[in-house]
Design an enzyme around this catalytic site. Structure first.
Site, PDB file in Angstrom:
ATOM      1  N   TYR A 139       0.856  -1.197   0.000  1.00 25.22           N
ATOM      2  CA  TYR A 139       0.000   0.000   0.000  1.00 25.22           C
ATOM      3  C   TYR A 139       0.881   1.233   0.000  1.00 25.22           C
ATOM      4  O   TYR A 139       1.772   1.373   0.845  1.00 25.22           O
ATOM      5  CB  TYR A 139      -0.912   0.012   1.237  1.00 25.22           C
ATOM      6  N   ASP A 241       9.502   3.956  -0.157  1.00 25.47           N
ATOM      7  CA  ASP A 241       8.365   4.541   0.546  1.00 25.47           C
ATOM      8  C   ASP A 241       8.638   4.340   2.031  1.00 25.47           C
ATOM      9  O   ASP A 241       8.509   3.228   2.555  1.00 25.47           O
ATOM     10  CB  ASP A 241       7.067   3.843   0.117  1.00 25.47           C
ATOM     11  N   LYS A 268       3.302  10.780   7.402  1.00 19.50           N
ATOM     12  CA  LYS A 268       2.890  10.378   8.755  1.00 19.50           C
ATOM     13  C   LYS A 268       3.683  11.088   9.863  1.00 19.50           C
ATOM     14  O   LYS A 268       3.487  12.252  10.095  1.00 19.50           O
ATOM     15  CB  LYS A 268       2.983   8.853   8.886  1.00 19.50           C
TER      16      LYS A 268
HETATM   17  C1  PLP Z   1       3.549   3.017   3.306  1.00 21.20           C
HETATM   18  C2  PLP Z   1       2.516   4.062   3.021  1.00 21.20           C
HETATM   19  N1  PLP Z   1       2.690   4.881   1.970  1.00 21.20           N
HETATM   20  C3  PLP Z   1       1.805   5.857   1.688  1.00 21.20           C
HETATM   21  C4  PLP Z   1       0.674   6.030   2.448  1.00 21.20           C
HETATM   22  C5  PLP Z   1      -0.289   7.114   2.114  1.00 21.20           C
HETATM   23  O1  PLP Z   1      -0.207   8.122   3.076  1.00 21.20           O
HETATM   24  P1  PLP Z   1      -1.442   9.115   3.335  1.00 21.20           P
HETATM   25  O2  PLP Z   1      -2.519   8.314   3.990  1.00 21.20           O
HETATM   26  O3  PLP Z   1      -0.864  10.186   4.197  1.00 21.20           O
HETATM   27  O4  PLP Z   1      -1.860   9.614   1.991  1.00 21.20           O
HETATM   28  C6  PLP Z   1       0.452   5.197   3.541  1.00 21.20           C
HETATM   29  C7  PLP Z   1      -0.753   5.354   4.379  1.00 21.20           C
HETATM   30  O5  PLP Z   1      -1.132   4.528   5.161  1.00 21.20           O
HETATM   31  C8  PLP Z   1       1.391   4.176   3.830  1.00 21.20           C
HETATM   32  O6  PLP Z   1       1.207   3.352   4.859  1.00 21.20           O
END
Ligand code: PLP
Length: 434
Positions: A139, A241, A268
């Site tokens: 994700y 990521d 986050k």
């Molecule tokens: C690994 C990862 N990348 C990207 C995101 C997307 O972040 P946001 O919810 O701030 O758009 C998340 C969200 O849970 C995530 O866990």
């Protein structure tokens, strides 16, 4: 009718499904928070719970840390958004670029989704290539390309040697699916064999070094090194990521590996509790965003990017999350995983625990999974996962809906003991249900 039930009935009239994000949906109704203090959250019914969800791993210091409240309060007095740059964004950018050796330049955005999207677009702009590769089940937010195959299941995931590019959202264009190459997690040979079918075509390989949906299993050194080698030889970029995993080490989880990525998506916890994202990495790659260039390869803007309230909160949070704080929190994470594993053994229930740093995830399988396909939660596992989550929730512990937890610096060994004790009761109850 309880206040939560009443609120939810009203919410159903104005919000699709009665919620603004799917993660807060609980049946028969969501719970409504009124106050957070450190690692505790009180809901609208007055019930207090230990918060091991921390807004989906985003609150590194728990709730309402006094230093963050003071920094945001001060900025609030002076205005919340300007058509100017602010000093605090420069100070915070300096902190982040000092913090991780691969961060030569950084740009702040508003969410993890936007950070990943911007990394992919920057990689395309830098390489002049269109396709990207990503890991099955990982994700990365809801950008079209980044979400491909996030929810692949046994009916549509196809042969592991060439996993299918499956859409998540109805109406995703075939062009998007064709432009995303899906690789398996922690299987360097298969991943490289798949990538090698696309020489010179990929802008980047996008990797989360410990992907939540894949099972919070750390990527092995061999896997990351194989991807690093392949991308370097091919001229594709390696994009990490670290929206969740940046908390794992002072420099981010990238310090687990010999070679750094070219670009990193952040989000986050770096917002100190406010909405944030960032992309950081090699100066020559980040230069595609440079508005001073003769030809701007990736024109990028955002009304609230580097918002001063967020910068004030984030900078304070990251200043507080120094090497000592990271080490202390990771020691609590080790204790939590150890005690959960002991609770599993003591209860005799067939479960396992994965994770690293300050993160853990419980799986309803006796053997800890190593891949997305092994970690896949079928309806039977989903039911058992929900039963454990419900038990924890009723006994005062809030977890993430995948049965995962993210600790905060507001916790001590006492809270970890409470967590393990409640989970032991949960495993025992599950065992009795058979
Ligand atoms: C690994 C990862 N990348 C990207 C995101 C997307 O972040 P946001 O919810 O701030 O758009 C998340 C969200 O849970 C995530 O866990």
């Amino acid at each position: 009718m309880s206040r939560s039930e009443d609120l939810y009935q009203r919410a159903l009239q104005v919000l699709p499904g009665g919620v603004s994000r799917n993660t807060v949906l609980r049946r028969p109704h969501p719970f409504y928070a009124v106050k957070g203090e450190g690692c505790w959250v009180t809901d609208i019914e007055g019930k207090r719970r230990l918060d091991c969800a921390n807004n989906m791993c985003s609150l590194i210091h728990g709730h309402a840390h006094p230093a963050i409240v003071a920094a945001v309060g001060e900025q609030l007095q002076n205005g919340t958004a300007f058509t100017f740059a602010t000093e605090v964004e420069v100070l915070y950018a300096e902190h982040m670029c000092r913090r991780s050796p691969s961060f030569e330049k950084i740009r702040f955005v508003n969410s993890g989704t936007e950070a990943v999207m911007s990394c992919l677009k920057a990689a395309r702009a830098f390489t002049g290539r269109t396709k990207i590769a990503k890991i099955e089940g990982a994700y990365h937010g809801i950008y079209d390309y980044a979400e491909v195959s996030q929810t692949s299941n046994p009916h549509n995931w196809g042969d592991l040697r060439h996993p299918r590019s499956n859409p998540v959202t109805r109406g995703t264009s075939q062009g998007v699916l064709d432009d995303v190459v899906v690789i398996p997690f922690n299987d360097p040979e298969t991943a490289v064999a798949i990538l090698s079918k696309h020489p010179g075509e990929l802008a980047c390989v996008l990797v989360d070094p410990m992907p939540h949906r894949v099972g919070f299993i750390p990527a092995t050194k061999e896997y990351i090194e194989a991807l690093r080698r392949w991308t370097a030889e091919d001229g594709a970029l390696l994009v990490f990521d670290e929206v969740i995993t940046f908390r794992s080490e002072y420099e981010g989880a990238q310090s687990w590996y010999a070679e750094p990525p070219d670009l990193t998506a952040l989000g986050k916890m770096i917002g100190g509790g406010l909405p944030v994202g960032a992309l950081a990495g090699r100066a020559d790659v980040m230069d595609v965003l440079n508005p001073l260039a003769e030809k701007v390869l990736f024109p990028h803007s955002g009304t609230f990017s580097a918002n001063p309230l967020v910068m004030a909160a984030g900078r304070t949070a990251m200043d507080l999350y120094d090497r000592e704080a990271v080490a202390r929190l990771n020691a609590l994470g080790d204790r939590a995983r150890r005690q959960i594993a002991e609770a599993i053994v003591e209860s005799g229930y067939p479960a396992s625990v994965t994770g690293a740093g300050s993160i853990f995830r419980i799986h309803m399988t006796p053997q800890a999974p190593t891949t997305y396909r092994e970690a896949y939660v079928d309806p039977d596992r989903a039911q058992r996962t929900k039963a454990l989550l419900d038990h924890a929730f009723e006994h005062g512990v809030m977890l993430i809906n995948t049965c995962s937890g993210a600790l905060s610096t507001a916790m001590t060994e006492r809270e970890i003991d409470t967590l393990a004790e409640v989970l032991l009761g949960g495993f025992r109850a599950l065992k009795q249900l058979g």
